[in-house]
Each structure stands twice: as C-alpha cells, then as structure tokens.
Design a protein around this motif. Structure first.
Motif, PDB file in Angstrom:
ATOM      1  N   GLU A 176       0.830  -1.212   0.000  1.00  0.00           N
ATOM      2  CA  GLU A 176       0.000   0.000   0.000  1.00  0.00           C
ATOM      3  C   GLU A 176       0.861   1.258   0.000  1.00  0.00           C
ATOM      4  O   GLU A 176       0.606   2.209  -0.758  1.00  0.00           O
ATOM      5  CB  GLU A 176      -0.895  -0.019   1.231  1.00  0.00           C
ATOM      6  CG  GLU A 176      -1.762   1.224   1.384  1.00  0.00           C
ATOM      7  CD  GLU A 176      -2.538   1.216   2.687  1.00  0.00           C
ATOM      8  OE1 GLU A 176      -3.043   2.287   3.079  1.00  0.00           O
ATOM      9  OE2 GLU A 176      -2.632   0.138   3.320  1.00  0.00           O
ATOM     10  N   LEU A 177       1.907   1.262   0.829  1.00  0.00           N
ATOM     11  CA  LEU A 177       2.762   2.446   0.936  1.00  0.00           C
ATOM     12  C   LEU A 177       3.655   2.619  -0.284  1.00  0.00           C
ATOM     13  O   LEU A 177       3.916   3.749  -0.717  1.00  0.00           O
ATOM     14  CB  LEU A 177       3.618   2.358   2.204  1.00  0.00           C
ATOM     15  CG  LEU A 177       2.836   2.510   3.508  1.00  0.00           C
ATOM     16  CD1 LEU A 177       3.696   2.139   4.707  1.00  0.00           C
ATOM     17  CD2 LEU A 177       2.312   3.933   3.659  1.00  0.00           C
TER      18      LEU A 177
ATOM     19  N   ARG B 198       1.481   4.241  -2.752  1.00  0.00           N
ATOM     20  CA  ARG B 198       1.144   5.607  -2.350  1.00  0.00           C
ATOM     21  C   ARG B 198       2.268   6.583  -2.662  1.00  0.00           C
ATOM     22  O   ARG B 198       2.030   7.732  -3.029  1.00  0.00           O
ATOM     23  CB  ARG B 198       0.841   5.632  -0.849  1.00  0.00           C
ATOM     24  CG  ARG B 198       0.397   6.976  -0.315  1.00  0.00           C
ATOM     25  CD  ARG B 198      -0.022   6.838   1.136  1.00  0.00           C
ATOM     26  NE  ARG B 198      -0.631   8.040   1.662  1.00  0.00           N
ATOM     27  CZ  ARG B 198      -1.142   8.146   2.876  1.00  0.00           C
ATOM     28  NH1 ARG B 198      -1.127   7.092   3.679  1.00  0.00           N
ATOM     29  NH2 ARG B 198      -1.666   9.280   3.293  1.00  0.00           N
TER      30      ARG B 198
ATOM     31  N   ALA C  75       7.567   6.767   3.987  1.00  0.00           N
ATOM     32  CA  ALA C  75       6.623   5.655   3.974  1.00  0.00           C
ATOM     33  C   ALA C  75       6.805   4.785   5.214  1.00  0.00           C
ATOM     34  O   ALA C  75       5.825   4.354   5.842  1.00  0.00           O
ATOM     35  CB  ALA C  75       6.813   4.820   2.709  1.00  0.00           C
TER      36      ALA C  75
ATOM     37  N   GLU D 227      -0.211  15.358   0.405  1.00  0.00           N
ATOM     38  CA  GLU D 227      -1.188  14.282   0.309  1.00  0.00           C
ATOM     39  C   GLU D 227      -1.550  13.746   1.691  1.00  0.00           C
ATOM     40  O   GLU D 227      -2.719  13.440   1.959  1.00  0.00           O
ATOM     41  CB  GLU D 227      -0.638  13.156  -0.570  1.00  0.00           C
ATOM     42  CG  GLU D 227      -0.524  13.523  -2.043  1.00  0.00           C
ATOM     43  CD  GLU D 227       0.030  12.383  -2.874  1.00  0.00           C
ATOM     44  OE1 GLU D 227       0.206  11.273  -2.310  1.00  0.00           O
ATOM     45  OE2 GLU D 227       0.284  12.589  -4.071  1.00  0.00           O
TER      46      GLU D 227
END
Length: 339
Positions: free
Chosen positions: A118-119, A122, A147, A180
């Motif tokens: 996921e990271l 991202r 991250a 973000e």
C-alpha cells in the motif's frame, strides 16, 4: 479546532545549555505547523520531547490528547517520526525495508506485506520496490523513509528537517507526499532550515530562538511584520548605489537595505503603483541606469533575520541523536525495538 499538539512552559537543560526555556506550542489537528529558528535554537530538542524520546525538566506537553510523560506509550502508538537522517537498510530493497519495519511494529507477516504494498503504491515506489535502496536517488530514499514512518498510520507526523541534502527535485517530491498526507487528515509538525519549505507547506509557523517561541502566525502574517510589499532596484553601476538608496528612502518606509555585492537596494513600501512610478521617474531624472526593478513580498528569510537578529548559519548545528521513528508502545525507535 482540537489540538493535536500542545506544549506549555516546557524547559530542558542539556549540560550547561538551556535547550528549552519556556517553550509553548499549539498545533490544530489536520494542519502543518512549521518550527523555524537558528541552528541550536531548540527545535530538535522540542521534537524529541514531543515524541517521548527525551523527558522535559518542567512544563507540560500533550500529543494526540495524551501527556508525553504520563502516557508516553499511548503517544508512541499515535505518532510517526522522520528524523534528519534516513534509517533504511541500503542492502535490502524498498519492499523488504517496509516489511521489516512492519514486523518490528508487531504486524503479522501478511499484514506487513499488505501495508508495504500500500505504501509503495502511495509514494510511487512500486516499480523500484525490489531494487536495493543503495541504488535509489535521494528523493526516492526520503520518500521510502517517509513511507516507513507511516507504517502505523499515525495521527501526528513529526518531520525533523526532512529534505536536508536533497536537490530541488527531491524536495519537491517530498513536499508533494506531505501535502497528500495532510489532505488525508494527518497533522504534521515540520522543522526545517529551508524557509521556502515552510512557506510552501506550513499553515502556521512558530519562530524559535534560545529555547522559546518568539513569534507565531501564518507565513503571510509574519511577512507583514516587515511592512508589506517591497521594491528592489539593481543598478548597473556600483557607484550609483548610494544615490539609488536616497531615492528609495523618499518613496518607501524606514531605511533602505543596501546589498553592495549584488548592486541591490530595497525598501518596504505602502502603495505599490505610486512607489514604482516614483522610483522609475526619479532614477531616470538622476541618470541612474537600473538593470532590474521589482515589486515583491518579503521573504521568510528576511522575516527570520528581522525577528531573530541572526542569520540562519551563525549558530552551531543542533544535532539530532537517537530515533527517527516512533510507534511501538514500549519504545520510541523501531531499530532499538529490534535490538
């Protein structure tokens, strides 16, 4: 707005140095707050206390609603910390680093792998996830380090000079990542020596000197302390600097600032249009040739110098010791937890 970080009257003595001397701070939830100050002003000491890595001698401080002394374990489960220096294993790949930190934070193997994926997505690192970190650019390493600080999805993220040593492209990449995070509701406390960084990222700023906050406000509010707009004139001939300064003194407020090495003279003004018109006319009448005439807002560098009375490079560097990350209940540092 509820406060994600609050400190009142915090003191800390390190040897013969009074690192913090009545330090006060309030950071609303979901905002970016910048800590600015000369080298050695106490910024890193404040971050270390707020992240439970160092105990205060006096005063009180709360993060995410918990006291940093009485509820240190709860604070650690709600924060992330990105220190001045990367804490990555450069032999391992990006995915392996994130999975390792996930396991240190007591995630199971499957959960650590899922969080790493996921990271990586991202922070746009999926394509290089299997490459050794030693092959990463500075910006890529810093994004991976950021991250890793988010493994536990912290409510509050502390960034202690996060872009030190990065080139402009690397800094821009980190700035975009921070924006973000804040858009997603994360609160960020940022210490930085790059005033442009604070200007671009911070909603509010506290200026720290000699261990206490001496000014606070939005970047615009701090700049307004220098008198609003300014006009700068760069003359072609160095001998014309004195005459140009006299002209600007007649159209502006206060005393002109002369920078002989740049052949530049500047002054604060009230009315942009009339000041520009009067300056151009007076220079022409005096036979002074200008290479450049510019209207601009004050910079945070000028605010910094005016408020603190020193340039940013006139103090010894305050070194950050120890942790760069928090999150596990019984430690402030993931690597210490592994030992």
């Amino acid at each position: 707005m509820p406060l994600a970080i609050s400190a009142e009257g915090v003191t800390k003595t390190r040897g013969a140095t009074r690192a913090l001397d009545g330090f006060d701070l309030e950071v609303p939830t979901g905002t970016v707050h910048g800590l600015l100050g000369p080298n050695g002003a106490g910024k890193t000491t404040a971050v270390r206390i707020l992240t439970t890595l160092l105990g205060p001698d006096g005063g009180r401080a709360e993060v995410a609603g918990f006291d940093v002394l009485r509820d240190a374990a709860r604070v650690r489960t709600r924060i992330g910390l990105l220190g001045q220096y990367a804490a990555l294993d450069e032999v391992l790949g990006g995915r392996q680093n994130l999975e390792m930190f996930g396991r240190l934070y007591r995630l199971g193997a499957r959960a650590a792998r899922a969080r790493a994926d996921e990271l990586l997505a991202r922070f746009a690192l999926t394509d290089v996830a299997e490459r050794a970190v030693t092959t990463y650019s500075g910006g890529m390493r810093r994004r991976l380090d950021l991250a890793a600080s988010l493994i536990q999805a912290p409510e509050v993220l502390f960034l202690d000079e996060p872009t030190t040593g990065l080139d402009p492209r690397g800094r821009t990449e980190v700035w975009e990542a921070v924006r973000e995070l804040v858009a997603g509701g994360t609160t960020v406390l940022l210490t930085t020596q790059y005033l442009e960084e604070a200007d671009r990222l911070a909603d509010t700023i506290s200026v720290v000197d000699h261990g206490r906050v001496i000014a606070r406000g939005t970047p615009t509010e701090l700049k307004s302390r220098l008198g609003g707009d300014r006009i700068d004139v760069v003359v072609r001939e160095p001998l014309d600097l004195s005459a140009a300064a006299t002209i600007l003194a007649g159209v502006g407020n206060g005393n002109p600032e002369v920078r002989a090495d740049e052949r530049r003279v500047g002054i604060a003004i009230t009315d942009r249009v009339s000041a520009l018109t009067a300056t151009v006319r007076a220079l022409h009448d005096a036979g002074i040739e200008a290479e450049d005439i510019a209207l601009r807002r004050p910079t945070l560098d000028e605010v910094f110098l005016t408020i603190t009375g020193v340039r940013r490079d006139e103090r010894p560097v305050e070194h950050a010791h120890g942790s760069r990350r928090a999150g596990r209940p019984d430690t402030g540092d993931a690597k210490e937890a592994a030992a």
